[in-house]
Design an enzyme around this catalytic site. Sequence first.
Site, PDB file in Angstrom:
ATOM      1  N   ASP A   1       0.841  -1.198   0.000  1.00 16.43           N
ATOM      2  CA  ASP A   1       0.000   0.000   0.000  1.00 16.43           C
ATOM      3  C   ASP A   1       0.884   1.260   0.000  1.00 16.43           C
ATOM      4  OD1 ASP A   1       0.901  -0.137   2.612  1.00 16.43           O
ATOM      5  OD2 ASP A   1      -1.091  -0.125   3.530  1.00 16.43           O
ATOM      6  N   SER A   2       2.191   1.060   0.000  1.00 18.61           N
ATOM      7  CA  SER A   2       3.133   2.154  -0.244  1.00 18.61           C
ATOM      8  C   SER A   2       2.894   2.796  -1.598  1.00 18.61           C
ATOM      9  CB  SER A   2       4.576   1.647  -0.154  1.00 18.61           C
ATOM     10  OG  SER A   2       4.755   0.476  -0.926  1.00 18.61           O
TER      11      SER A   2
ATOM     12  N   ASP B   1      -0.895  -6.183  -0.116  1.00 21.84           N
ATOM     13  CA  ASP B   1      -1.283  -5.531   1.135  1.00 21.84           C
ATOM     14  C   ASP B   1      -2.791  -5.353   1.231  1.00 21.84           C
ATOM     15  OD1 ASP B   1       0.919  -5.138   2.731  1.00 21.84           O
ATOM     16  OD2 ASP B   1       1.411  -3.168   1.928  1.00 21.84           O
TER      17      ASP B   1
ATOM     18  N   LYS C   1      -1.139  -9.521   3.002  1.00 20.07           N
ATOM     19  CA  LYS C   1      -0.399  -9.044   4.170  1.00 20.07           C
ATOM     20  C   LYS C   1      -1.255  -8.038   4.918  1.00 20.07           C
ATOM     21  CE  LYS C   1       3.164  -6.098   3.818  1.00 20.07           C
ATOM     22  NZ  LYS C   1       2.711  -4.961   4.672  1.00 20.07           N
TER      23      LYS C   1
ATOM     24  N   GLU D   1      -1.346  -5.536   8.644  1.00 19.10           N
ATOM     25  CA  GLU D   1      -0.579  -4.974   9.742  1.00 19.10           C
ATOM     26  C   GLU D   1      -1.247  -5.288  11.081  1.00 19.10           C
ATOM     27  OE1 GLU D   1       0.016  -0.818   9.089  1.00 19.10           O
ATOM     28  OE2 GLU D   1       0.884  -1.098   7.093  1.00 19.10           O
TER      29      GLU D   1
ATOM     30  N   GLU E   1       9.166  -4.178  10.642  1.00 16.76           N
ATOM     31  CA  GLU E   1       9.638  -2.888  10.136  1.00 16.76           C
ATOM     32  C   GLU E   1      10.105  -1.963  11.248  1.00 16.76           C
ATOM     33  OE1 GLU E   1       8.150   0.741   7.169  1.00 16.76           O
ATOM     34  OE2 GLU E   1       6.873  -1.008   7.499  1.00 16.76           O
TER      35      GLU E   1
END
Length: 279
Positions: free
Chosen positions: A44-45, A83, A113, A115, A182
């Site tokens: 999602d960057s 993401d 993925k 978070e 991270e």
Amino acid sequence: MKKTVATILKQKSSHDRITMLTAYDYSTARLIDESGIDMILVGDSLGMVVLGYEDTLSVTMEDMIHHTAAVARGAKNAFVVSDMPFMSYQTSVYDAVVNAGRLMKEGRANAVKLEGGTEFSEHIKAIVNASIPVVGHIGMTPQSVNKFGGFTVQGRDKETAEKIIKDAKAVEQAGAFAVVMECVPDKLAAYITEILSIPVIGIGAGAECDGQVLVYQDMLGMYSDFTPKFVKKYAEIGNSMKEAFSKYIEEVKSGKFPDKKHTFTLKEDIDFEKLNNEK
């Protein structure tokens, strides 16, 4: 040969470091895939490096599906992870499973993925129970940027280090087959890598992780808004691109481009004036 969950897990046990880079489009995915990368992350960057947002929070499911599908078409051997964007899974376990399913079915990802650690263990478990492979993401989690007060290193004190250890164990116990860690101190990352049976892929987490991931625009010098400390620039492609663009502009304006070798010719002589006046 196409990478799978089984081959990624085997890399940890055989001490074969896992390589991962981001990609957001077909042509870049092909280049990265042909280079021999193990995993491609459709992060999602993309909100920042592709769409120009100041963070990842504005990225939608439609954005992720669109870009994941493009990457999946270009990745013939690499394992593609997509993401789950902000608020696609936080709202409920049900939403988490449905949206993970969309990334697999519509985006053709190989895994998703998400978070978070202990607070999202039930979400991970439910997604895994739906036969969808999951990669966890702990430490500095960009979707929590407002909670953290910025993109800050996590786990530097006893309390936050303990939280990250608990998160790592919770993600593993919930059924994730790997975890991204991270912006945590290298000693903490090394300890967690040692105690987990699943691969730990680091980004700003030191050299002792089972693998590493970077945003490709960062490592190629293509994104100049902000460069994190953990980024190593392997090339200055951004400068090369600007030089090429400037040269193109110059040659078009001067008439140097296109020249004869970039131009098509007629098969026979044609009187265009006569052709135009014929009825």
